[in-house]
Write an enzyme that holds these catalytic residues in place. Structure first.
Site, PDB file in Angstrom:
ATOM      1  N   ASN A   1      10.813 -13.840   7.204  1.00 28.99           N
ATOM      2  CA  ASN A   1      10.356 -13.669   5.822  1.00 28.99           C
ATOM      3  C   ASN A   1      11.551 -13.869   4.906  1.00 28.99           C
ATOM      4  O   ASN A   1      12.523 -13.131   4.977  1.00 28.99           O
ATOM      5  CB  ASN A   1       9.791 -12.252   5.653  1.00 28.99           C
TER       6      ASN A   1
ATOM      7  N   CYS B   1       5.525 -13.445   3.208  1.00 27.71           N
ATOM      8  CA  CYS B   1       4.661 -13.128   4.352  1.00 27.71           C
ATOM      9  C   CYS B   1       3.287 -13.788   4.176  1.00 27.71           C
ATOM     10  O   CYS B   1       2.622 -14.122   5.149  1.00 27.71           O
ATOM     11  CB  CYS B   1       4.518 -11.626   4.530  1.00 27.71           C
TER      12      CYS B   1
ATOM     13  N   HIS C   1       1.413  -6.685   1.707  1.00 29.68           N
ATOM     14  CA  HIS C   1       1.927  -7.432   2.852  1.00 29.68           C
ATOM     15  C   HIS C   1       0.766  -8.186   3.499  1.00 29.68           C
ATOM     16  O   HIS C   1      -0.352  -7.696   3.542  1.00 29.68           O
ATOM     17  CB  HIS C   1       2.551  -6.425   3.828  1.00 29.68           C
TER      18      HIS C   1
END
Length: 1114
Positions: free
Chosen positions: A200, A205, A452
């Protein structure tokens, strides 16, 4: 931004989750340093997470006379827990309550455990008023308790009528679910799963989860491998090569793969990379780019073959025989989550028939307004079906984007032929079986303002699922990939049936956001074998070489502490570099031969290595240490002693290098005789000084290295003049001038040496540099630009090659000029004017370069607004070598006294807009602008009056009064529009109103949000005038054909909310209020389709309004 724990829950109130101590910040990302002897339950997957409910009844609550109060210990998941409360608050006027690891003091070093939990204060009168708060935390030695400092107001808790304290008894409950922890640092994804993750690079992500999904569609991967690339391509400048490289590394690498080359090939700057975008948006834009790059290649059409389906939009009249339909393609489908229990319910809603009746009738050709049915049916579905779930929506009541965390189910097998093919159009090919199997589930964990992304994928469509979470890949079961990603609330069964049997519920902030299904009948074709023969040989060679280099570097890095790098500068390096690569000092150490030598080896072994490398026997070698002087120059300082040469390489580096870096820099002195035979190094006493010599030729403007010389400290330059002439190739009696090069930063210091003084008197020492030349007096010095060494070194130090670009073509270099940083503003513009053949340098206007945006700065450099060229090139702490130029039609000082405005003139009768640049003195008024404009435009009649208005985002914000000064008018962001004032506006009656009229449409994908477009205008409405009468005038003004105009709707809009009008409504009655903020907040809206051309891929309709759209620039 990626946390290894799920992100903290979005708190509706201003709740702060904290450990009970003095910490006041919110939840911290976990740190895992797993102890080797930590309990095994912490290291291994627990199929069904242990959960427990603990009830704590606290009697005589109001008489508790302690600051903290602990419950008895209870066990969950094999661990000891207890509840900690502050009955009078932890320095707040609220009850403070935490979950605590009871045995934290005795646990082994590095322990950690992760739990989701809720804490409750039971309402003993009405259970529905029980206060429950939930969170999750990674407990460790630093944060062994976690919870809520402000759980509930003490005033409510202690109020006996509220039901929380009955008979002075308070009942507290904890529900705890222990989750597994993966030992992040020692975990090897490749070894455990056969797959590797993606690094990342900062909030990417969302991209990683998409790339993993695409990688695991082998047909897609094979097509990318077959895109033509060459060995000369650079991955950072070629999307196909960067993607090939990334997919190859995912297939063959043993560790996680970086995405930097790919994002560079997108043309993303680092700011973009750190900005979270939307998976769907990136997917569309990336596919669009690949589709474009595949054109004309063997894999042309792959993207369409994999992802493109078609549906039919239709409108069918109920009472007459008329049907209109339009075929459209899609690459993904957006499905509603709100109000739908599963994917099938969303498809039902997608094809739901809408009735067009009443005020909403359809205008059918020949038949006028008709009742009709409107809907969508599918002509065909693609082999790979991408479903975007609309988890983010705009909430009108709260005026913000919200995330929909509702439960939404999706099946392992999706049958789109169900109920006799109710989703299919009559034209659909019924022989194709639309039975799909689930391939991947992309998950968003967190709230609307970030979070995320990760993906659950089953690469071969077997029962084994894998979770791809940035660098980490883990095996997962089907329940984790499907049911746990439905969203909604997770309910845990009561562990201690008793007083309160309310199920324990968590809102799940992690849920599916995108689904990828593969059609059963296409499974074999899509999940195909991809091996090395599919990869171009040049790519295999390149990537294998990269991999080998990476392994080599990794090995070097691991062993670096065992080695010293020795950089050896020789006479040959000085000859090669001085006058070409460098002018000051003696050598660029990065360009000399370096040796990697083990620290424990004796220096004598290194000398043997040098003998082999350079063919110079050990007895002829003498090494000098370099030293950095106080004036920042770097010179040979002294030869190594015999004792030092007897040491190891490592010891010697420590002696020479107080900065403790891993390098040792040496100068190798080799003496040769007249016949070029090697000689042993001469003895050196304190009286011997080693000088380095540079020769300057003013005719050629050339400086070169001619050698080195030992002189005696008490000797004089006059004694070596013959030798210097010999080294230069001059006659023995040539008159020469001698200078010492002392330093060059921040300024050049090069001083004349008196030939009659001793070297010691002139303060010369080992490593000093002497520059010499023929005496300028003997050759008329005036004929040279730089007649002596100091002036030449000054020139070299300050010279700057500047790349000039035309301001209207800011990406392309137009020409280069070699200038001096000390040039004045006038010097620079004179050189530019001369190069361009412009007679008057004051007509040149320059603009500096912004090093961060790689664009011209918004404001040009004012006339003589920069003292020197160096001032023009500096941008914050960076220096650029780019300037932009314009050739003006009048001198810049004159122009600076003027203001230039770009004005769009809208012709009264012709459908045309012409942009005019109006240039007037800064103290002019809007009236002057209008008078100037009248001389340039075609008016409908000689006495026509003009007005200047400010338009922004299709709304009119201001009519400029004629007396307003133009100096403060900004035309950079707003559009300045000039137009004739219609006659009817000049003769307004007492009850007439001048209203704003704007075009708008409602975006179906943005919850019917109003979007303005087109050109806004003013309209006079008369008292008592109906909408039908106003419509006639609008149609005439805009010249819209009847058929088109019949589809338009009319609404009164106040603060963005439409109220639709009927033909019989009196329009003026709606425009009575005068207390609204600005006239544009109320307007007559014309609702119709925006027929302006669109891009082929619509911007993401499900985007957060505060995001920057994804762009891939290459």
């Amino acid at each position: 931004m990626t946390m290894m724990t799920p992100p903290p829950l979005d708190q509706e109130e201003d709740e702060i989750l904290v450990p009970h101590s003095e910490f006041v910040e919110g939840p911290q990302p976990m740190e895992v340093t797993q102890a080797e002897n930590a309990t095994t339950a912490e290291n291994h997957q627990v199929e069904d997470p242990p959960t427990s409910r603990f009830t704590w009844t606290i009697e005589n609550f109001s008489r508790l006379n302690v600051k903290k109060h602990y419950s008895e210990v209870f066990f969950v998941g094999g661990f000891k827990w207890r509840i900690l409360i502050f009955p009078k608050g932890n320095n707040v006027d609220h009850l403070s309550m935490y979950l605590d690891v009871a045995d934290s003091a005795s646990l082994p070093y590095g322990w950690s455990r992760y739990a989701q939990f809720s804490l409750s204060v039971i309402n003993q009168i009405h259970n529905k008023y029980t206060i429950r708060k939930e969170t999750q935390h990674q407990f460790n030695a630093r944060e062994s308790d976690w919870g809520f400092t402000s759980f509930m107001p003490l005033s409510e808790l202690y109020d006996p009528t509220r039901g929380y304290l009955v008979n002075d008894t308070c009942i507290v409950e904890a529900e705890v679910a222990v989750r597994r922890v993966v030992d992040y640092w020692s975990y090897d994804s490749k070894k455990e799963t056969g797959y590797v993750g993606l690094k990342n690079q900062g909030a990417t992500c969302y991209m990683n989860s998409l790339l993993q999904t695409l990688y695991h569609i082998p047909y897609f991967r094979k097509a990318v491998y077959h895109m033509p690339t060459t060995e000369n391509d650079m991955p950072s400048g070629s999307i196909p090569l960067a993607l090939q490289s990334l997919l190859y590394k995912l297939q063959y690498s043993d560790s996680s793969v970086a995405t930097k080359e790919l994002t560079k090939s997108f043309g993303w700057d680092t700011y973009d990379s750190f900005m979270q975008h939307d998976v769907q948006e990136l997917n569309r834009v990336l596919c669009e780019k690949l589709e474009d790059k595949m054109k004309g290649t063997v894999v042309e059409g792959t993207i369409q073959q994999l992802f493109e389906g078609h549906h039919m939009n239709y409108i069918e009249c109920i009472n007459v025989d008329y049907k209109s339909s339009r075929k459209e393609s899609f690459y993904d489908l957006q499905l509603d989550v709100k109000g739908c229990r599963d994917v099938y319910a969303s498809f039902d809603k997608y094809v739901e028939v809408e009735r067009l009746e009443g005020d909403n009738k359809y205008h059918a050709e020949q038949y006028g307004l008709q009742d009709a049915r409107k809907g969508v049916l599918f002509i065909d579905f693609p082999p790979v079906l991408q479903l975007q779930l609309k988890r983010f929506e705009y909430d009108f009541m709260r005026d913000t984007m919200v995330k929909i965390n509702d439960r939404y189910e999706f099946p392992l097998q999706l049958d789109l032929d169900r109920d006799n093919g109710k989703y299919l159009s009559p034209d659909a090919d019924r022989s194709v079986r639309n039975l799909y199997t689930l391939h991947s589930v992309l998950v968003h964990s967190g709230g609307v303002h970030g979070g995320h992304y990760y993906a659950f994928i089953r690469p071969t469509l077997s029962d084994q699922w894998y979770k791809f979470d940035d660098e980490r890949v883990t095996k997962e079961d089907m329940k984790r990939a499907l049911e746990e990603q439905y969203g909604g609330e997770e309910e845990l069964p009561p562990a201690n049936p008793g007083f309160n049997n309310t199920p324990f519920k968590f809102t799940k902030y992690s849920n599916a956001y995108m689904l990828v299904y593969i059609r059963e009948s296409d499974k074999e074709k899509i999940i195909c074998d991809v091996d090395e023969k599919d990869i171009a040989e040049h790519l295999r060679i390149r990537l294998k070489k990269e991999q080998e280099e990476k392994e080599h570097k990794k090995k070097e890095k691991a062993e670096a502490h065992l080695y010293t790098i020795i950089k050896v500068a020789r006479q040959e390096d000085l000859t090669e570099q001085i006058g070409r690569v460098i002018y000051f000092d003696l050598v660029d150490h990065d360009k000399v031969r370096s040796f990697r030598i083990q620290k424990q080896l004796p220096f004598t072994i290194f000398k043997e290595e040098v003998a082999k490398e350079f063919g110079i026997p050990v007895q002829f070698q003498r090494f000098w240490l370099w030293a950095k002087r106080q004036n920042h120059t770097y010179r040979p300082n002294r030869p190594l002693t015999a004792q030092e040469e007897a040491q190891s390489v490592g010891q010697l580096r420590e002696v020479s290098n107080k900065a403790h870096n891993a390098e040792l820099k040496l100068f190798l002195e080799v003496e040769t005789g007249a016949d070029l035979r090697l000689l042993p190094p001469p003895d050196k006493t304190k009286e011997d000084i080693l000088l380095f010599l540079k020769l300057y030729d003013p005719a050629k403007e050339e400086l070169r290295y001619v050698g080195r010389l030992f002189v005696k400290a008490l000797g004089k330059p006059v004694e070596i003049l013959t030798k210097l002439n010999e080294m230069a190739g001059f006659p023995p009696n040539e008159e020469i001038e001698i200078y010492e090069e002392i330093k060059f930063e921040p300024n050049v210091m090069c001083e004349h040496i008196d030939k009659k003084l001793t070297f010691r008197s002139s303060q010369l020492e080992d490593g000093d540099i002497i520059c010499y030349q023929k005496s300028p007096l003997s050759e008329n010095g005036n004929q040279f630009r730089y007649p002596d060494v100091p002036s030449f070194l000054e020139y070299v130090h300050n010279r700057q090659v500047v790349h000039f670009r035309a301001l209207e073509k800011p990406k392309e270099d137009d020409f280069c000029l070699e200038l001096s940083k000390l040039f004045t503003y006038d010097d620079v513009v004179e050189r530019v004017a001369h190069h361009l053949g412009v007679d008057d340098p004051s007509k040149i206007r320059l603009t500096s370069h912004n090093c961060y945006s790689q664009q011209p700065k918004p404001q040009p450099i004012k006339y003589r607004g920069a003292e020197h060229l160096s001032d023009m090139l500096v941008h914050y702490n960076q220096t650029s070598d780019i300037l932009y130029y314009e050739v003006l039609d009048i001198p810049l000082p004159e122009l600076q006294g003027l203001k230039t405005l770009k004005v769009a003139f809208h012709h009264a009768t012709k459908d045309e807009v012409v942009i005019h640049s109006i240039r007037l003195p800064k103290n002019s008024t809007v009236g002057d602008v209008i008078n100037d404009l009248k001389t340039k435009v075609e008016l409908s009649h000689p006495n026509a009056e003009l007005r200047l208005i400010e338009v922004f985002y299709h709304k009119i914000y201001k009519i400029f009064p004629h007396h307003e000064k133009i100096e403060n008018i900004n035309d950079q962001y707003w559009t300045l529009r000039a137009e004739e004032i219609p006659e009817e506006e000049k003769n307004l009656g007492p009850h007439d109103r001048l209203i704003h009229v704007y075009h708008f449409m409602k975006d179906a994908n943005q919850n019917q949000m109003v979007q303005n477009f087109g050109e806004p205008f003013f309209l006079v409405i008369h008292e008592g005038e109906t909408l039908a009468e106003v419509k006639v005038r609008i149609q005439k003004k805009l010249q819209v054909p009847d058929e088109e105009f019949a589809k338009w709707k009319f609404a009164f809009l106040s603060l963005g909310r439409p109220e639709y009008l009927h033909d019989t409504d009196i329009v003026s009655s709606r425009f009575q209020r005068r207390d609204v903020y600005g006239a544009w907040e109320q307007y007559l809206g014309l609702e119709h389709a925006d027929t302006a051309p669109k891009r082929s891929y619509t911007a993401n309709q499900n985007r957060h309004t505060f995001e920057k759209p994804v762009k891939i620039y290459n």
